[in-house]
Write an enzyme that holds these catalytic residues in place. Structure first.
Site, PDB file in Angstrom:
ATOM      1  N   ARG A  97     -15.655   2.384   3.214  1.00  0.00           N
ATOM      2  CA  ARG A  97     -16.717   3.997   3.816  1.00  0.00           C
ATOM      3  C   ARG A  97     -16.027   5.027   3.785  1.00  0.00           C
ATOM      4  O   ARG A  97     -16.398   6.835   3.296  1.00  0.00           O
ATOM      5  CB  ARG A  97     -17.285   3.579   5.014  1.00  0.00           C
ATOM      6  CG  ARG A  97     -18.982   4.806   5.501  1.00  0.00           C
ATOM      7  CD  ARG A  97     -18.413   4.473   7.013  1.00  0.00           C
ATOM      8  NE  ARG A  97     -17.381   4.681   7.742  1.00  0.00           N
ATOM      9  CZ  ARG A  97     -17.681   4.914   9.406  1.00  0.00           C
ATOM     10  NH1 ARG A  97     -18.939   4.580   9.867  1.00  0.00           N
ATOM     11  NH2 ARG A  97     -15.890   5.521   9.740  1.00  0.00           N
ATOM     12  N   GLY A  98     -14.828   5.409   4.914  1.00  0.00           N
ATOM     13  CA  GLY A  98     -13.666   6.493   5.328  1.00  0.00           C
ATOM     14  C   GLY A  98     -14.051   7.407   6.279  1.00  0.00           C
ATOM     15  O   GLY A  98     -15.608   6.538   6.683  1.00  0.00           O
ATOM     16  N   ASP A  99     -13.225   7.702   7.176  1.00  0.00           N
ATOM     17  CA  ASP A  99     -13.239   7.702   8.482  1.00  0.00           C
ATOM     18  C   ASP A  99     -14.412   9.284   8.023  1.00  0.00           C
ATOM     19  O   ASP A  99     -14.140  10.612   7.300  1.00  0.00           O
ATOM     20  CB  ASP A  99     -12.487   8.337   8.914  1.00  0.00           C
ATOM     21  CG  ASP A  99     -11.737   7.244   9.958  1.00  0.00           C
ATOM     22  OD1 ASP A  99     -12.955   5.876  10.129  1.00  0.00           O
ATOM     23  OD2 ASP A  99     -10.713   6.551  10.168  1.00  0.00           O
ATOM     24  N   TYR A 102     -11.397  -6.113   9.616  1.00  0.00           N
ATOM     25  CA  TYR A 102     -10.775  -5.989  11.133  1.00  0.00           C
ATOM     26  C   TYR A 102     -11.056  -6.813  11.743  1.00  0.00           C
ATOM     27  O   TYR A 102     -11.368  -8.124  12.405  1.00  0.00           O
ATOM     28  CB  TYR A 102     -11.787  -4.748  11.419  1.00  0.00           C
ATOM     29  CG  TYR A 102     -11.964  -4.088  10.474  1.00  0.00           C
ATOM     30  CD1 TYR A 102     -11.328  -2.729  10.554  1.00  0.00           C
ATOM     31  CD2 TYR A 102     -12.988  -3.131   9.312  1.00  0.00           C
ATOM     32  CE1 TYR A 102     -11.324  -1.497   9.184  1.00  0.00           C
ATOM     33  CE2 TYR A 102     -12.816  -2.092   8.622  1.00  0.00           C
ATOM     34  CZ  TYR A 102     -11.755  -1.611   9.262  1.00  0.00           C
ATOM     35  OH  TYR A 102     -12.395  -0.193   8.025  1.00  0.00           O
ATOM     36  N   ALA A 108     -19.870   1.066   3.379  1.00  0.00           N
ATOM     37  CA  ALA A 108     -19.013   1.053   2.605  1.00  0.00           C
ATOM     38  C   ALA A 108     -19.711  -0.240   1.722  1.00  0.00           C
ATOM     39  O   ALA A 108     -19.746  -0.094   0.048  1.00  0.00           O
ATOM     40  CB  ALA A 108     -17.864   0.105   2.896  1.00  0.00           C
ATOM     41  N   THR A 160      -3.908   5.168  -1.234  1.00  0.00           N
ATOM     42  CA  THR A 160      -4.957   5.503  -0.825  1.00  0.00           C
ATOM     43  C   THR A 160      -5.717   6.114  -1.094  1.00  0.00           C
ATOM     44  O   THR A 160      -4.940   6.989  -1.690  1.00  0.00           O
ATOM     45  CB  THR A 160      -4.149   5.833   1.066  1.00  0.00           C
ATOM     46  OG1 THR A 160      -3.154   6.482   0.587  1.00  0.00           O
ATOM     47  CG2 THR A 160      -3.520   4.961   1.791  1.00  0.00           C
ATOM     48  N   TYR A 161      -6.805   6.766  -0.395  1.00  0.00           N
ATOM     49  CA  TYR A 161      -7.388   8.082  -1.011  1.00  0.00           C
ATOM     50  C   TYR A 161      -8.755   8.824   0.461  1.00  0.00           C
ATOM     51  O   TYR A 161      -8.302   8.673   1.168  1.00  0.00           O
ATOM     52  CB  TYR A 161      -8.578   7.326  -1.389  1.00  0.00           C
ATOM     53  CG  TYR A 161      -9.626   8.078  -2.111  1.00  0.00           C
ATOM     54  CD1 TYR A 161      -9.529   7.996  -3.860  1.00  0.00           C
ATOM     55  CD2 TYR A 161     -11.083   9.324  -1.737  1.00  0.00           C
ATOM     56  CE1 TYR A 161     -10.454   8.256  -4.032  1.00  0.00           C
ATOM     57  CE2 TYR A 161     -11.969   9.240  -2.105  1.00  0.00           C
ATOM     58  CZ  TYR A 161     -11.836   9.509  -3.293  1.00  0.00           C
ATOM     59  OH  TYR A 161     -12.597   9.747  -4.358  1.00  0.00           O
ATOM     60  N   GLN A 202      -7.431  -5.044   8.385  1.00  0.00           N
ATOM     61  CA  GLN A 202      -6.459  -3.615   8.936  1.00  0.00           C
ATOM     62  C   GLN A 202      -5.690  -4.163   9.271  1.00  0.00           C
ATOM     63  O   GLN A 202      -5.249  -5.159   9.830  1.00  0.00           O
ATOM     64  CB  GLN A 202      -7.446  -3.132  10.297  1.00  0.00           C
ATOM     65  CG  GLN A 202      -7.103  -2.111  10.581  1.00  0.00           C
ATOM     66  CD  GLN A 202      -6.896  -0.768  10.696  1.00  0.00           C
ATOM     67  OE1 GLN A 202      -5.705  -0.240   9.741  1.00  0.00           O
ATOM     68  NE2 GLN A 202      -7.609   0.271  10.556  1.00  0.00           N
ATOM     69  N   GLU A 237       0.913  -1.386  -0.067  1.00  0.00           N
ATOM     70  CA  GLU A 237      -0.151  -0.526   0.113  1.00  0.00           C
ATOM     71  C   GLU A 237       1.395   1.262  -0.021  1.00  0.00           C
ATOM     72  O   GLU A 237       2.405   1.077   0.870  1.00  0.00           O
ATOM     73  CB  GLU A 237      -0.529   0.186   1.087  1.00  0.00           C
ATOM     74  CG  GLU A 237      -1.872   1.489   1.609  1.00  0.00           C
ATOM     75  CD  GLU A 237      -2.354   1.122   3.026  1.00  0.00           C
ATOM     76  OE1 GLU A 237      -3.723   0.946   2.690  1.00  0.00           O
ATOM     77  OE2 GLU A 237      -2.691   2.743   3.351  1.00  0.00           O
TER      78      GLU A 237
HETATM   79  P1  FAD Z   1     -17.848   0.002   6.418  1.00  0.00           P
HETATM   80  O1  FAD Z   1     -17.985  -1.216   5.889  1.00  0.00           O
HETATM   81  O2  FAD Z   1     -19.491   0.685   6.123  1.00  0.00           O
HETATM   82  O3  FAD Z   1     -17.668  -0.526   8.179  1.00  0.00           O
HETATM   83  C1  FAD Z   1     -18.144   0.327   8.953  1.00  0.00           C
HETATM   84  C2  FAD Z   1     -18.799  -0.172  10.171  1.00  0.00           C
HETATM   85  O4  FAD Z   1     -20.047   0.300  10.274  1.00  0.00           O
HETATM   86  C3  FAD Z   1     -18.216  -1.230  10.735  1.00  0.00           C
HETATM   87  O5  FAD Z   1     -18.448  -0.760  12.226  1.00  0.00           O
HETATM   88  C4  FAD Z   1     -18.906  -1.719  10.454  1.00  0.00           C
HETATM   89  O6  FAD Z   1     -19.348  -3.426  11.057  1.00  0.00           O
HETATM   90  C5  FAD Z   1     -20.179  -1.533  10.056  1.00  0.00           C
HETATM   91  N1  FAD Z   1     -21.237  -1.886   9.271  1.00  0.00           N
HETATM   92  C6  FAD Z   1     -20.741  -2.194   7.888  1.00  0.00           C
HETATM   93  N2  FAD Z   1     -22.031  -2.128   7.190  1.00  0.00           N
HETATM   94  C7  FAD Z   1     -23.075  -1.771   7.778  1.00  0.00           C
HETATM   95  C8  FAD Z   1     -23.937  -1.677   6.901  1.00  0.00           C
HETATM   96  N3  FAD Z   1     -24.624  -1.836   6.136  1.00  0.00           N
HETATM   97  N4  FAD Z   1     -25.195  -1.234   8.220  1.00  0.00           N
HETATM   98  C9  FAD Z   1     -25.121  -1.182   9.400  1.00  0.00           C
HETATM   99  N5  FAD Z   1     -23.612  -1.243   9.395  1.00  0.00           N
HETATM  100  C10 FAD Z   1     -22.735  -0.832   8.862  1.00  0.00           C
HETATM  101  N6  FAD Z   1      -9.288   5.518   4.544  1.00  0.00           N
HETATM  102  C11 FAD Z   1      -9.442   6.065   4.537  1.00  0.00           C
HETATM  103  O7  FAD Z   1     -10.002   7.399   4.835  1.00  0.00           O
HETATM  104  N7  FAD Z   1      -8.712   6.429   2.972  1.00  0.00           N
HETATM  105  C12 FAD Z   1      -7.997   5.135   2.844  1.00  0.00           C
HETATM  106  O8  FAD Z   1      -7.371   5.077   1.398  1.00  0.00           O
HETATM  107  C13 FAD Z   1      -8.385   4.160   3.299  1.00  0.00           C
HETATM  108  N8  FAD Z   1      -8.053   3.163   3.505  1.00  0.00           N
HETATM  109  C14 FAD Z   1      -7.975   1.766   4.233  1.00  0.00           C
HETATM  110  C15 FAD Z   1      -7.436   0.079   3.637  1.00  0.00           C
HETATM  111  C16 FAD Z   1      -8.444  -0.429   4.518  1.00  0.00           C
HETATM  112  C17 FAD Z   1      -7.045  -1.585   3.941  1.00  0.00           C
HETATM  113  C18 FAD Z   1      -8.659  -0.323   5.603  1.00  0.00           C
HETATM  114  C19 FAD Z   1      -8.501  -1.513   6.613  1.00  0.00           C
HETATM  115  C20 FAD Z   1      -8.511   0.668   6.468  1.00  0.00           C
HETATM  116  C21 FAD Z   1      -8.715   1.840   5.631  1.00  0.00           C
HETATM  117  N9  FAD Z   1      -9.395   2.524   5.591  1.00  0.00           N
HETATM  118  C22 FAD Z   1      -9.025   4.346   4.429  1.00  0.00           C
HETATM  119  C23 FAD Z   1     -10.439   3.347   6.854  1.00  0.00           C
HETATM  120  C24 FAD Z   1     -11.377   3.216   6.758  1.00  0.00           C
HETATM  121  O9  FAD Z   1     -11.838   4.064   6.072  1.00  0.00           O
HETATM  122  C25 FAD Z   1     -11.771   3.133   7.966  1.00  0.00           C
HETATM  123  O10 FAD Z   1     -11.585   1.902   8.768  1.00  0.00           O
HETATM  124  C26 FAD Z   1     -13.297   3.551   8.100  1.00  0.00           C
HETATM  125  O11 FAD Z   1     -14.054   4.009   9.469  1.00  0.00           O
HETATM  126  C27 FAD Z   1     -14.390   2.030   7.842  1.00  0.00           C
HETATM  127  O12 FAD Z   1     -14.281   2.225   6.301  1.00  0.00           O
HETATM  128  P2  FAD Z   1     -15.047   0.877   6.294  1.00  0.00           P
HETATM  129  O13 FAD Z   1     -14.984   0.783   4.627  1.00  0.00           O
HETATM  130  O14 FAD Z   1     -14.797  -0.905   7.067  1.00  0.00           O
HETATM  131  O15 FAD Z   1     -16.595   0.932   6.417  1.00  0.00           O
END
Ligand code: FAD
Length: 283
Positions: free
Chosen positions: A105-107, A145, A125, A46-47, A176, A15
């Site tokens: 989804r992103g933070d 995660y 996401a 990354t983004y 993660q 990455e």
């Molecule tokens: P989600 O899958 O949406 O999950 C977030 C929370 O919501 C979790 O608790 C999950 O259990 C819950 N959830 C999931 N789907 C649903 C649903 N349909 N209904 C209700 N709850 C749900 N961040 C960046 O800004 N840029 C990057 O490039 C980046 N790269 C990353 C690469 C990796 C490999 C990882 C592991 C993380 C990365 N992140 C990045 C961080 C990531 O954006 C954060 O961890 C963010 O908080 C969650 O993203 P997610 O896609 O996992 O979210």
């Protein structure tokens, strides 16, 4: 890419992040040139969570795909995006031949209010994946995660959403970062019981400075085992020794993962080719 990964149960990927300033691009390309000599299966880029620098992700991914001829995966977050924003980025990616995204989804970005976050257009996401499926022909992967997402109620609920992502077409998960392989083994076992059948790639972050534990790692919510905490305490005043010990820790994690049949390794290489080469040469 996926076909080979399924068949071999083995892959090595990196990455990288796009440079923050425009005048740092030349150096970033040099970094990528060096990383390419290690022959990774793919490199992900990354983004920014808000998406404002998405063109930088596309530019770097394009260099990887078209100049280095290595499969590029562009991360993409939806937390601050409209459908039009997402289509603009996917259009840019497709036009440069980058066909694989890590849908996230992103933070919450710093400049986003709580109200805006609560009312975001793409809540998760899963919503992004559904949208990408309906509107593009991109290959899609997603995150997972091993110690659960910090907002998740439980590991099982996290895994249920992982299954939803797989059912919607996610072809691979990248984990993660984690420092205790036992956490990853337990997680993979639970995911397999929940019928996750696509590759789960282990995300490894080498800790080369003691302060990394306080920044990146805290943000990721990963726990720090005593062995690693002791290393950081012991070498806090000795950066070179800390670097060597952190690299050795990452190498041992990877060797153990491979010994236990977990063949897919993604190194959070933080744009450090020398460190990445040292790890790759030892595994
Ligand atoms: P989600 O899958 O949406 O999950 C977030 C929370 O919501 C979790 O608790 C999950 O259990 C819950 N959830 C999931 N789907 C649903 C649903 N349909 N209904 C209700 N709850 C749900 N961040 C960046 O800004 N840029 C990057 O490039 C980046 N790269 C990353 C690469 C990796 C490999 C990882 C592991 C993380 C990365 N992140 C990045 C961080 C990531 O954006 C954060 O961890 C963010 O908080 C969650 O993203 P997610 O896609 O996992 O979210």
């Amino acid at each position: 890419m996926f076909k080979d990964m399924f068949e071999n149960n083995s892959s090595l990927s990196f990455e990288v992040f796009p440079p923050k300033k425009d005048d740092e691009f030349a150096n970033c390309y040099k970094v990528l040139d060096s990383l390419s000599t290690l022959k990774p299966d793919f490199i992900s880029v990354t983004y920014g969570a808000g998406g404002s620098r998405s063109k930088k992700t596309v530019e770097i991914a394009s260099y990887i795909q078209n100049t280095l001829k290595i499969d590029a995966m562009a991360h993409m977050t939806c937390v601050g995006s409209t459908s039009e924003d997402i289509l603009a980025v996917t259009g840019d990616l497709t036009s440069v031949g980058v066909n694989h995204v890590l849908a996230l989804r992103g933070d919450k970005p710093r400049d986003m209010s709580d109200e805006q976050f609560e009312n975001r257009i793409f809540p998760h996401a899963t919503d992004l994946i559904q949208f990408l499926n309906q509107n593009t022909s991109l290959d899609i992967s997603a995150s997972c995660y091993p110690e659960k997402h910090p907002e998740a109620i439980s590991i099982d609920s996290d895994i249920a959403f992982m299954k939803m992502k797989q059912d919607m077409g996610a072809k691979m998960f990248i984990s993660q970062l984690f420092f205790n392989n036992a956490d990853f083994y337990r997680f993979v076992e639970r995911a397999e019981k929940a019928n996750i059948t696509v590759p789960i790639v282990a995300g490894i972050m080498p800790i080369t400075s003691a302060k990394q534990i306080g920044s990146t790692v805290t943000l990721a919510g990963s726990s720090v085992p005593k062995q690693l905490a002791d290393i950081c305490a012991k070498y806090s005043e000795s950066p070179e020794d800390m670097r060597s010990a952190g690299i050795e820790y990452a190498i041992n994690q990877i060797l153990d993962l491979r010994k236990c049949g977990m063949g897919h390794i993604h190194i959070y290489c933080m744009n450090k080719p020398k460190m990445t080469a040292e790890i790759c040469n030892s595994i």
